[in-house]
Design a protein around this motif. Structure first.
Motif, mmCIF file in Angstrom:
data_model
loop_
_atom_site.group_PDB
_atom_site.id
_atom_site.type_symbol
_atom_site.label_atom_id
_atom_site.label_comp_id
_atom_site.label_asym_id
_atom_site.label_seq_id
_atom_site.Cartn_x
_atom_site.Cartn_y
_atom_site.Cartn_z
ATOM 1 N N ILE A 73 -7.878 -4.263 2.581
ATOM 2 C CA ILE A 73 -6.612 -4.336 3.315
ATOM 3 C C ILE A 73 -5.448 -4.505 2.338
ATOM 4 O O ILE A 73 -4.403 -3.854 2.469
ATOM 5 C CB ILE A 73 -6.661 -5.474 4.348
ATOM 6 C CG1 ILE A 73 -7.621 -5.090 5.483
ATOM 7 C CG2 ILE A 73 -5.277 -5.773 4.907
ATOM 8 C CD1 ILE A 73 -7.911 -6.205 6.447
ATOM 9 N N ALA A 74 -5.652 -5.377 1.341
ATOM 10 C CA ALA A 74 -4.603 -5.539 0.326
ATOM 11 C C ALA A 74 -4.381 -4.245 -0.451
ATOM 12 O O ALA A 74 -3.244 -3.898 -0.804
ATOM 13 C CB ALA A 74 -4.969 -6.678 -0.623
ATOM 14 N N ALA A 75 -5.460 -3.504 -0.711
ATOM 15 C CA ALA A 75 -5.343 -2.231 -1.435
ATOM 16 C C ALA A 75 -4.588 -1.202 -0.609
ATOM 17 O O ALA A 75 -3.763 -0.440 -1.141
ATOM 18 C CB ALA A 75 -6.733 -1.706 -1.790
ATOM 19 N N LEU A 76 -4.858 -1.150 0.678
ATOM 20 C CA LEU A 76 -4.172 -0.180 1.531
ATOM 21 C C LEU A 76 -2.664 -0.402 1.520
ATOM 22 O O LEU A 76 -1.878 0.559 1.560
ATOM 23 C CB LEU A 76 -4.710 -0.273 2.961
ATOM 24 C CG LEU A 76 -6.179 0.129 3.151
ATOM 25 C CD1 LEU A 76 -6.626 -0.147 4.585
ATOM 26 C CD2 LEU A 76 -6.418 1.584 2.787
ATOM 27 N N ALA A 77 -2.272 -1.669 1.453
ATOM 28 C CA ALA A 77 -0.840 -1.975 1.411
ATOM 29 C C ALA A 77 -0.183 -1.510 0.118
ATOM 30 O O ALA A 77 1.049 -1.398 0.051
ATOM 31 C CB ALA A 77 -0.638 -3.477 1.591
ATOM 32 N N LEU A 78 -0.998 -1.229 -0.912
ATOM 33 C CA LEU A 78 -0.472 -0.800 -2.205
ATOM 34 C C LEU A 78 -0.421 0.719 -2.358
ATOM 35 O O LEU A 78 0.080 1.215 -3.374
ATOM 36 C CB LEU A 78 -1.334 -1.388 -3.334
ATOM 37 C CG LEU A 78 -1.347 -2.919 -3.469
ATOM 38 C CD1 LEU A 78 -2.366 -3.330 -4.535
ATOM 39 C CD2 LEU A 78 0.028 -3.455 -3.811
ATOM 40 N N LEU A 79 -0.951 1.454 -1.402
ATOM 41 C CA LEU A 79 -0.985 2.911 -1.551
ATOM 42 C C LEU A 79 0.425 3.487 -1.606
ATOM 43 O O LEU A 79 1.346 2.991 -0.937
ATOM 44 C CB LEU A 79 -1.761 3.543 -0.392
ATOM 45 C CG LEU A 79 -3.267 3.278 -0.377
ATOM 46 C CD1 LEU A 79 -3.902 3.898 0.855
ATOM 47 C CD2 LEU A 79 -3.933 3.796 -1.653
ATOM 48 N N PRO A 80 0.614 4.529 -2.412
ATOM 49 C CA PRO A 80 1.959 5.126 -2.545
ATOM 50 C C PRO A 80 2.488 5.631 -1.210
ATOM 51 O O PRO A 80 1.724 6.040 -0.332
ATOM 52 C CB PRO A 80 1.731 6.287 -3.524
ATOM 53 C CG PRO A 80 0.457 5.966 -4.226
ATOM 54 C CD PRO A 80 -0.383 5.197 -3.267
ATOM 55 N N ASP A 81 3.793 5.636 -1.080
ATOM 56 C CA ASP A 81 4.431 6.037 0.172
ATOM 57 C C ASP A 81 4.153 7.495 0.526
ATOM 58 O O ASP A 81 4.205 7.870 1.705
ATOM 59 C CB ASP A 81 5.947 5.823 0.087
ATOM 60 C CG ASP A 81 6.313 4.344 0.033
ATOM 61 O OD1 ASP A 81 5.471 3.514 0.439
ATOM 62 O OD2 ASP A 81 7.428 4.020 -0.422
ATOM 63 N N ASP A 82 3.857 8.328 -0.477
ATOM 64 C CA ASP A 82 3.645 9.746 -0.177
ATOM 65 C C ASP A 82 2.250 10.033 0.369
ATOM 66 O O ASP A 82 1.956 11.175 0.715
ATOM 67 C CB ASP A 82 3.905 10.599 -1.424
ATOM 68 C CG ASP A 82 2.919 10.295 -2.537
ATOM 69 O OD1 ASP A 82 2.593 9.118 -2.749
ATOM 70 O OD2 ASP A 82 2.469 11.251 -3.205
#
Length: 413
Positions: free
Chosen positions: A247-256
């Motif tokens: 979940i923490a990783a998903l929040a870090l994914l690039p906006d594109d």
């Protein structure tokens, strides 16, 4: 001849369980290989669904008292019968020694259940086989001693890494040790062989995958740049599965990267993880599906772009073995991201069959980003994982070895 009681009693913790398809797969295959057995379950089912695989099993399922106070009359009657059995005094003395080192209600319950099992085993039973080295093997072992029968076990993950060493050592190498043991990873086998004294008594038998239960993989076109990325995870919501990190990783994914994550599985951490997703403001991109049956899982795999299982070692030492869901994902040509924990590298060579990230949100986010931005790389690794599954991780070789070992223990042809 077929009306005679089966020679084998198989002890399991609960039946049926959606999260333990590897056990159901094995028992159906053993039955189809000609083994006759009854299943003795320590617990009643809690899942509301069943896999179709469970309905293929013909064996009789018997339930021991889940708690001794559930059926005191049955327990008291069984105890009286057990006291007349030739090995009762020895089993009782062994249990008392165990209780001094493990003064828990669970340890008391194990002996009560063993008394019921020993008293109710049909005449003609020649041996016992338990799934999991902890509680089910304790019940099987005490009952086997009472009845003067051999017993054996299959060890998996939590039972290996969270059981006391003294208990594992005595089950593997003590005076009433198992006739043989099987475990499903080389990682676990090394640990158990160190405790067993005779390494030959611990056999590495991968569960593998019964590919007849799975459709051919879908025709997967390369995901177009900018298309929504469909991520999937299947696993219980418990610490060792690492979904808090994901979940923490998903929040870090690039906006594109336009992503959506689907999770399948039950577990106690559900509310906490849902709250974490709300905190990161990504809850609207997550679909919590809960426990699903096998057809639903397969359908989700066929619809996904990347499978993510961020396994880790829990604080109490619990960890995965080699999760069958990784092989299931490979069967559907679904690219895999996981972690280099426990036996996962025995199937996934990072960079060849998938990506194994560090147990770290940033590393997981980078792995997801890598495959999202290079669909061709993801497809190549998915193909390599399926090739390895077909070459080295099908079910039948392990079933043949296990069936031969059980026949030898039972003295049956």
């Amino acid at each position: 001849m077929t009306d005679m009681p089966p020679p084998l009693a198989i002890v399991v913790k609960g039946w049926p369980r959606l999260s333990e398809t590897f056990i159901a797969q094995e028992l159906v295959a053993l039955e189809e290989a000609g083994l006759r057995f009854d299943i003795w379950s320590l617990r009643h089912p809690t899942d509301k669904k069943r896999h179709p695989l469970h309905d293929r099993l013909q064996a009789k399922v018997r339930y021991l008292p889940e708690y001794l106070y559930d059926d005191p009359a049955r327990v008291a009657h069984a105890r009286e019968i057990a006291r007349t059995l030739p090995g009762y005094a020895e089993a009782h003395a062994l249990w008392r020694a165990d209780l001094r080192r493990d003064e828990t209600h669970n340890r008391i319950r194990r002996f009560g259940q063993a008394c019921v099992l020993a008293a109710e085993l049909p005449e003609g039973t020649r041996g016992l086989y338990s799934h999991f080295l902890h509680t089910p093997s304790s019940v099987a072992r005490y009952a086997a001693i009472m009845r003067g029968l051999p017993w054996s076990y299959s060890a998996h993950a939590k039972d290996i890494w969270t059981s006391p060493e003294w208990e594992k050592r005595e089950k593997l190498a003590g005076p009433h040790a198992a006739t043989f043991g099987a475990t499903c990873t080389a990682y676990g086998a090394r640990h158990l062989r160190d405790l067993a004294g005779d390494p030959a008594k611990v056999d590495l038998i991968y569960h593998g995958l019964d590919l007849s239960r799975f459709p051919a993989p879908p025709e997967r076109a390369l995901r177009a740049p900018g298309a929504p990325l469909r991520l999937l995870s299947v696993g219980r919501l418990v610490e060792k599965k690492g979904f808090d990190r994901l979940i923490a990783a998903l929040a870090l994914l690039p906006d594109d990267i336009d992503w959506h994550w689907t999770h399948i599985g039950g577990g106690d951490l559900g509310p906490r993880l849902a709250a974490k997703a709300e905190t990161f403001r990504i809850a609207d991109r997550i679909d919590w599906r809960g426990a699903c049956d096998q057809p639903e899982v397969i359908a989700a795999m066929r619809a996904a772009d990347i499978f993510v299982l961020p396994s880790r070692i829990a604080q109490d030492g619990d960890r995965d073995g080699l999760p069958n869901v990784l092989m299931e994902a490979a069967s559907q040509l679904l690219p895999i991201i996981s972690t280099a924990v426990a036996a996962i590298p025995e199937f996934i060579d990072s960079g060849t069959h998938g990506l194994l990230a560090e147990d770290d949100p940033e590393a997981l986010a980078q792995a997801i980003t890598t495959l999202a931005r290079d669909p061709a790389l993801a497809a190549r690794m998915a193909g390599a994982a399926r090739d390895r599954l077909l070459a080295e991780f099908t079910m039948q070789p392990g079933i043949d070895r296990l069936a031969a070992k059980l026949h030898r223990m039972l003295g049956t042809p």
